[in-house]
Design a protein around this motif. Sequence first.
Motif, PDB file in Angstrom:
ATOM      1  N   GLU A  32       5.569  42.596  21.821  1.00  0.00           N
ATOM      2  CA  GLU A  32       4.842  42.743  20.566  1.00  0.00           C
ATOM      3  C   GLU A  32       5.185  41.582  19.632  1.00  0.00           C
ATOM      4  OE1 GLU A  32       2.548  45.134  19.713  1.00  0.00           O
ATOM      5  OE2 GLU A  32       2.704  45.578  21.853  1.00  0.00           O
ATOM      6  N   PRO A  33       4.375  41.350  18.606  1.00  0.00           N
ATOM      7  CA  PRO A  33       4.707  40.310  17.617  1.00  0.00           C
ATOM      8  C   PRO A  33       6.062  40.582  16.978  1.00  0.00           C
ATOM      9  CG  PRO A  33       2.464  41.090  17.318  1.00  0.00           C
ATOM     10  CD  PRO A  33       3.104  42.001  18.323  1.00  0.00           C
TER      11      PRO A  33
ATOM     12  N   GLY B 123     -13.132  38.317  16.069  1.00  0.00           N
ATOM     13  CA  GLY B 123     -13.701  38.399  17.409  1.00  0.00           C
ATOM     14  C   GLY B 123     -12.902  37.742  18.516  1.00  0.00           C
ATOM     15  N   TYR B 124     -11.677  37.308  18.230  1.00  0.00           N
ATOM     16  CA  TYR B 124     -10.866  36.649  19.243  1.00  0.00           C
ATOM     17  C   TYR B 124      -9.930  37.634  19.929  1.00  0.00           C
ATOM     18  CZ  TYR B 124     -12.479  32.322  17.179  1.00  0.00           C
ATOM     19  OH  TYR B 124     -13.269  31.303  16.726  1.00  0.00           O
ATOM     20  N   GLU B 125      -9.654  37.348  21.195  1.00  0.00           N
ATOM     21  CA  GLU B 125      -8.650  38.108  21.930  1.00  0.00           C
ATOM     22  C   GLU B 125      -7.331  37.362  21.793  1.00  0.00           C
ATOM     23  OE1 GLU B 125      -7.618  39.731  26.418  1.00  0.00           O
ATOM     24  OE2 GLU B 125      -9.572  38.825  26.029  1.00  0.00           O
ATOM     25  N   VAL B 126      -6.301  38.056  21.344  1.00  0.00           N
ATOM     26  CA  VAL B 126      -5.018  37.418  21.038  1.00  0.00           C
ATOM     27  C   VAL B 126      -3.919  38.012  21.905  1.00  0.00           C
ATOM     28  CG1 VAL B 126      -3.361  36.900  19.211  1.00  0.00           C
ATOM     29  CG2 VAL B 126      -5.792  37.110  18.656  1.00  0.00           C
ATOM     30  N   VAL B 127      -3.069  37.133  22.439  1.00  0.00           N
ATOM     31  CA  VAL B 127      -1.919  37.554  23.246  1.00  0.00           C
ATOM     32  C   VAL B 127      -0.658  37.145  22.494  1.00  0.00           C
ATOM     33  CG1 VAL B 127      -0.701  37.263  25.432  1.00  0.00           C
ATOM     34  CG2 VAL B 127      -3.207  37.229  25.385  1.00  0.00           C
ATOM     35  N   PRO B 128       0.163  38.123  22.095  1.00  0.00           N
ATOM     36  CA  PRO B 128       1.416  37.760  21.420  1.00  0.00           C
ATOM     37  C   PRO B 128       2.481  37.341  22.425  1.00  0.00           C
ATOM     38  CG  PRO B 128       1.173  40.148  21.492  1.00  0.00           C
ATOM     39  CD  PRO B 128      -0.062  39.563  22.109  1.00  0.00           C
ATOM     40  N   GLN B 129       3.357  36.426  21.997  1.00  0.00           N
ATOM     41  CA  GLN B 129       4.534  36.018  22.769  1.00  0.00           C
ATOM     42  C   GLN B 129       4.200  35.514  24.170  1.00  0.00           C
ATOM     43  OE1 GLN B 129       7.470  35.837  21.178  1.00  0.00           O
ATOM     44  NE2 GLN B 129       6.340  36.543  19.390  1.00  0.00           N
ATOM     45  N   LEU B 130       3.262  34.571  24.269  1.00  0.00           N
ATOM     46  CA  LEU B 130       2.920  33.948  25.543  1.00  0.00           C
ATOM     47  C   LEU B 130       3.994  32.923  25.862  1.00  0.00           C
ATOM     48  CD1 LEU B 130       0.568  33.740  27.697  1.00  0.00           C
ATOM     49  CD2 LEU B 130      -0.062  31.664  26.476  1.00  0.00           C
ATOM     50  N   GLY B 131       4.529  32.942  27.083  1.00  0.00           N
ATOM     51  CA  GLY B 131       5.671  32.094  27.391  1.00  0.00           C
ATOM     52  C   GLY B 131       5.466  31.106  28.511  1.00  0.00           C
ATOM     53  N   VAL B 132       6.143  29.968  28.378  1.00  0.00           N
ATOM     54  CA  VAL B 132       6.215  28.950  29.425  1.00  0.00           C
ATOM     55  C   VAL B 132       7.630  28.385  29.396  1.00  0.00           C
ATOM     56  CG1 VAL B 132       5.396  26.702  30.208  1.00  0.00           C
ATOM     57  CG2 VAL B 132       3.776  28.311  29.232  1.00  0.00           C
TER      58      VAL B 132
ATOM     59  N   TYR C 226      10.101  29.360  26.648  1.00  0.00           N
ATOM     60  CA  TYR C 226       9.682  29.156  25.257  1.00  0.00           C
ATOM     61  C   TYR C 226       8.419  29.975  25.021  1.00  0.00           C
ATOM     62  CZ  TYR C 226       8.391  26.979  20.907  1.00  0.00           C
ATOM     63  OH  TYR C 226       8.072  26.772  19.598  1.00  0.00           O
ATOM     64  N   PHE C 227       8.351  30.650  23.890  1.00  0.00           N
ATOM     65  CA  PHE C 227       7.240  31.546  23.639  1.00  0.00           C
ATOM     66  C   PHE C 227       6.469  31.147  22.386  1.00  0.00           C
ATOM     67  CE2 PHE C 227      10.449  33.704  26.047  1.00  0.00           C
ATOM     68  CZ  PHE C 227       9.711  34.207  27.100  1.00  0.00           C
ATOM     69  N   ILE C 228       5.155  31.104  22.520  1.00  0.00           N
ATOM     70  CA  ILE C 228       4.256  30.873  21.396  1.00  0.00           C
ATOM     71  C   ILE C 228       4.011  32.241  20.767  1.00  0.00           C
ATOM     72  CG2 ILE C 228       1.898  30.211  20.761  1.00  0.00           C
ATOM     73  CD1 ILE C 228       3.626  27.825  21.516  1.00  0.00           C
ATOM     74  N   ASP C 229       4.086  32.315  19.446  1.00  0.00           N
ATOM     75  CA  ASP C 229       3.947  33.604  18.771  1.00  0.00           C
ATOM     76  C   ASP C 229       2.618  34.282  19.099  1.00  0.00           C
ATOM     77  OD1 ASP C 229       6.459  33.393  17.544  1.00  0.00           O
ATOM     78  OD2 ASP C 229       5.629  32.259  15.874  1.00  0.00           O
TER      79      ASP C 229
ATOM     80  N   GLU D 235       2.009  29.321  15.816  1.00  0.00           N
ATOM     81  CA  GLU D 235       3.423  29.540  15.521  1.00  0.00           C
ATOM     82  C   GLU D 235       3.525  30.147  14.125  1.00  0.00           C
ATOM     83  OE1 GLU D 235       6.461  29.166  16.899  1.00  0.00           O
ATOM     84  OE2 GLU D 235       5.548  28.711  18.816  1.00  0.00           O
ATOM     85  N   CYS D 236       4.225  31.247  14.008  1.00  0.00           N
ATOM     86  CA  CYS D 236       4.335  31.942  12.715  1.00  0.00           C
ATOM     87  C   CYS D 236       5.756  31.917  12.165  1.00  0.00           C
ATOM     88  CB  CYS D 236       3.864  33.381  12.858  1.00  0.00           C
ATOM     89  SG  CYS D 236       2.135  33.556  13.264  1.00  0.00           S
TER      90      CYS D 236
END
Length: 116
Positions: free
Chosen positions: A40-41, A57-66, A69-72, A89-90
Amino acid sequence: MRANDLRVEESSRWGVKALKNYLAYAQNGHLDAGEVTGKEPDSDFERWVMGMLKESGYEVVPQLGVAGYFIDLAVRDPEKRGAFILGVECDGAMYHSARSVRDRDRLRQEVLERLK
């Protein structure tokens, strides 16, 4: 040389893995989209931003990682299945837990630059 010319295993060095990924991208124009963690965020602000994006109208994925490292927040591409069009990034929990402003800003930039 092509990506499938390199044999990469779990124990392979980071540079070999990076070269294989680069060659795969050069061949097909596709980058690894990251790991959907299901997390979760981190903050109310992230939840608010995510809500605003969803309302638009966008589909958002919290905490996507590579690579650890995770993008918020990651916004999915509505036209390409499995692709993303935006990373947000938040300044979440990891940002605020850094010892100093300089460290947290410098380290985040270094990590993002390495993902290019």
